[in-house]
Design an enzyme around this catalytic site. Structure first.
Site, PDB file in Angstrom:
ATOM      1  N   GLU A 103      -0.247  -9.218  -1.361  1.00 39.91           N
ATOM      2  CA  GLU A 103      -1.684  -9.543  -1.286  1.00 39.91           C
ATOM      3  C   GLU A 103      -2.338  -9.447  -2.662  1.00 39.91           C
ATOM      4  OE1 GLU A 103      -2.151  -6.705   2.003  1.00 39.91           O
ATOM      5  OE2 GLU A 103      -3.071  -8.346   3.108  1.00 39.91           O
ATOM      6  N   GLU A 152       3.651  -5.629   7.550  1.00 40.59           N
ATOM      7  CA  GLU A 152       2.716  -4.726   8.229  1.00 40.59           C
ATOM      8  C   GLU A 152       2.899  -4.706   9.737  1.00 40.59           C
ATOM      9  OE1 GLU A 152       2.063  -6.761   5.829  1.00 40.59           O
ATOM     10  OE2 GLU A 152       0.716  -5.882   4.360  1.00 40.59           O
ATOM     11  N   ALA A 172       0.867  -1.196   0.000  1.00 39.60           N
ATOM     12  CA  ALA A 172       0.000   0.000   0.000  1.00 39.60           C
ATOM     13  C   ALA A 172       0.893   1.231   0.000  1.00 39.60           C
ATOM     14  CB  ALA A 172      -0.879  -0.017   1.237  1.00 39.60           C
ATOM     15  N   GLY A 182       0.776  -5.070   0.737  1.00 41.18           N
ATOM     16  CA  GLY A 182      -0.350  -5.103  -0.201  1.00 41.18           C
ATOM     17  C   GLY A 182       0.067  -5.595  -1.577  1.00 41.18           C
TER      18      GLY A 182
END
Ligand code: T1G
Length: 701
Positions: free
Chosen positions: A105, A125, A61, A102
């Site tokens: 992911e 994270e 992210a 992310g």
């Protein structure tokens, strides 16, 4: 465009292109979603390859969007992954270099994943006080197994792609590509495209089972392990909860539970502190008036003047980075002692298995001892680490001015002396800078870069880049007594003395601040550093600033020769050869007697007051440092305290912590302390910046 789209022989290629690491910002997410829709609508397209431009597949992210509406703006990351997962044509993730958070992911939402060796795969994270919030805790166990997945999620550490690809039964990578990634990925996509064109169902990670032979036993073990290692941090335990859900709940329920845990962690003070430190670390290397593209000077050879504790430790930083060092002393015995200390430090690492013997030899081969200034004439960076006395510095810098080549950077490791004065001993003050290492210099991450009035911008840019090479957290400080860290610790130590005057023992003060999270309280720290150092500083300052009051207890202690661990006794007693601090009846009696001489009736001071008075003394001085421009930004000051003074990471640094308490409450507490008639007049006068921030309802960070 933050993601490019092209079609090659019936394969749509979507390339993330959001430098520097393809953070999945809103624009990138939107472009990828549009690309997938375009590929689905194009009958000529049989499959999709998703990859990243530049030095990463994706770093996750986009952390620059954290806290902004963009982070959750549709398509948010969860939505994008659903789009990819739900695509009717096979989507192949082509992974290289970095695939994290992310980014991993997103790859797990693809139907296939291929990679080249050497890629760093991680869900980091937890290092931000979070947990993977876009399906990582539900999908990674389905492709790597519960235990491998949980280890990666709780540690946040990267694992190389080739190691994961070799794991038996793994489904993370469908192929490890030899040679060019894109060539291999396109061939793989063409193959699966043909296979699925005939209607064969697409493999989806969410359809795989997440199993463990003995889930209750394993998760109990995992909880016990995490509880022991994650003191003060809630995220690791939540990671266990989320991964357990991948085994015990349906995929949809597990996703909902992960989301719930993620959002709860996002608002914890610990996560705010960790994110603050993450950004602070990166922001520290940015100097407002030094452009990022400022050319840097080449540092191929370093000279260190002085082979004492600091000179030796400083040298090791460069040897560890493969940079040759010439180390200079004035006497052969001092030079021999210095080299022996460096060798001993490396040998102890070899014994502990932390350093290979051949690497140790290779590093020592880069070290050249000398007694002659002639041998430093081709050094690009010279670092002085001699006795902390201005006369000695003057002698050394005049010699350096003569001996060092034009363009060499002349750095002083002084911890308190005026860098501008030192620069004035040379004809090249623009090349002079302070590099304040912290002892032990080869271990402590903090490096205060002291910017003189004349220090050139390219010199600053060069030493900041060099700091990254030797893995230091460099923070720029202006010139003042004690720069940033020692100037603040001076007030902290003064306040700890006043607490003794009021009724505390050294143990009470240390215990309270160590319970708050400091690695070491002020009295144990002083015993470690040497009480005579503070004694010398107080004597010097008494001449320059006669009206500054201290508790006399520290002087009384030194007059007894109790300098700390090095003399076997300080604020505490120590058994021979041991470092455990033992409360000293003699010292406590000395404090009781001292209170009588100043007519102070002792009172019970609570733990909260001890912590507030110590921490807020740092905050108040920091506000002055910010206002004077000695530090460029609040996060720089927090980085100094987190990496150099043992401030607890889960509280983010003194200013981050002050913000978490509310500056209004901080000032109110300070005003309350200021009512104490015995306290030093003005100690608790809120710094003007602090008062202004409260008046304007603002915060430091
Ligand atoms: N987004 C945006 N910028 C990033 C970034 C990211 N994720 N990671 C790093 N940068 C910037 C960094 O600020 C610096 O900028 C530059 O890239 C180089 O960084 C839902 C919510 C990726 C291994 O925690 O570990 O996904 O200073 O010096 O040594 O589950 O950066 O140059 O302007 O560190 O080559 C999870 C954090 C996010 C990865 C590259 N991802 N980054 O290391 O370069 S949360 C992370 C790193 C998440 C989802 C959750 C490293 C790196 P500048 P650098 P590097």
């Amino acid at each position: 465009m933050s993601a490019r789209y092209e079609v090659r022989d019936g394969i749509a290629v979507i390339t993330l292109d959001n430098p520097p690491v393809n953070g999945l910002g809103h624009a990138t997410r939107s472009d990828v979603a549009a690309g997938v829709a375009r590929a689905e609508a194009d009958a000529a397209v049989k499959a999709v390859v998703l990859t990243g431009a530049g030095k990463a597949f994706s770093g996750g992210a986009d952390i620059r969007e954290f806290g902004s509406p963009k982070a959750a703006a549709e398509p948010n990351l969860g939505t994008l992954i659903k789009v990819v997962d739900g695509c009717s044509k096979p989507v192949v993730a082509a992974i290289h270099s970095v695939c994290m958070g992310g980014g991993l992911e997103l790859a797990l939402g693809c139907h296939y994943r291929v990679a080249v060796a050497g890629a760093s795969i991680a869900l980091p994270e937890v290092k931000l006080g979070l947990l993977p919030g876009a399906g990582g805790t539900q999908r990674l166990p389905r492709v790597l197994g519960v235990e491998t997945a949980l280890n990666m999620i709780v540690s946040g550490e990267p694992v190389k792609s080739e190691l994961l690809a070799m794991q038996p039964g793994q489904r993370l990578f469908d192929q490890l590509i030899e040679g060019d990634l894109m060539t291999g990925a396109l061939a793989f996509a063409a193959d699966v495209g043909a296979r699925h064109a005939g209607g064969a169902p697409l493999p989806r990670v969410r359809s795989l089972p997440a199993t463990d032979p003995n889930p209750d036993g394993y998760f109990q073990f995992a909880r016990n392990t995490v509880k022991a290692m994650a003191k003060n941090f809630p995220a690791p335990a939540r990671c266990v909860d989320a991964v357990e859900a991948s085994v015990k709940r349906s995929f949809e329920d597990g996703m909902a539970y992960e989301r719930e845990l993620f959002m709860a962690l996002m608002f914890t003070p610990e996560s705010k502190a960790l994110r603050h430190a993450f950004f602070g670390e990166r922001a520290a290397s940015k100097i407002p008036d030094v452009p990022e593209d400022t050319p840097v000077r080449k540092i191929a050879k370093v000279a260190v003047i002085g082979a004492g504790t600091m000179g030796g430790g400083i040298s090791m930083n460069f040897l560890n980075a493969g940079i040759p060092v010439v180390i200079l002393e004035t006497r052969q015995d001092a030079l021999d002692r210095g080299l022996a200390t460096i060798a001993r430090n490396y040998e102890s690492q070899v014994k502990k298995g932390k350093l290979k013997s051949d690497v140790y030899q290779q590093r020592m081969s880069l070290l050249t001892p000398t007694l002659s200034y002639d041998d430093i004439k081709d050094a690009d960076l010279v670092i002085e680490a001699v006795f902390e006395e201005m006369g000695v510095k003057e002698t050394v810098f005049k010699k350096l001015d003569q001996a060092a080549k034009p363009g060499a950077i002349l750095a002083t490791n002084t911890s308190t002396l005026n860098v501008d004065t030192i620069a004035s001993f040379t004809r090249r003050p623009a090349d002079v800078v302070g590099l304040h290492f912290f002892s032990p210099a080869n271990v402590m991450k903090l490096l205060e870069v002291v910017r003189g009035k004349a220090t050139a911008k390219d010199v600053l840019a060069t030493v900041m880049a060099m700091a990254k090479v030797i893995k230091k957290t460099a923070v720029v400080s202006g010139v003042c007594d004690g720069f940033i860290g020692n100037r603040m610790v001076e007030q902290y130590i003064r306040q700890s003395g006043f607490l003794l005057d009021e009724g505390c023992t050294p143990s009470q003060v240390d215990r309270a601040i160590e319970k708050f999270g400091f690695a070491m309280g002020p009295f144990r720290m002083s015993d470690l550093a040497g009480n005579d150092i503070g004694w010398a500083i107080r004597k010097r300052r008494a001449v320059e600033f006669p009206n500054i009051r201290y508790s006399k207890t520290a002087d009384l202690l030194c007059e007894k020769g109790r300098f700390g661990q090095k003399t076997g006794a300080g604020w505490y007693d120590y058994k021979a050869g041991q470092r455990d601090a033992i409360a000293s009846a003699e010292v406590e009696q000395m404090i009781v007697d001292y209170r009588k001489t100043i007519g102070r009736a002792p009172r019970k001071v609570g733990e909260e007051e001890i912590v507030q008075r110590l921490v807020y003394s740092l905050v108040n001085e920091a506000a002055r440092i910010l206002e004077e421009g000695i530090a460029n930004k609040a996060s720089d000051i927090d980085m100094v305290y987190l990496t150099g003074y043992g401030f607890p990471l889960f509280r983010g640094g003194p200013l981050c912590y002050a913000d978490s308490q509310g500056l209004f409450n901080v000032v109110r507490a300070m005003q309350h302390f200021g009512l104490n008639p015995h306290d030093d007049a003005g100690f608790w006068q809120p710094a003007p910046l602090l008062a202004r921030l409260v008046a304007e309802g603002k915060s430091f960070t």
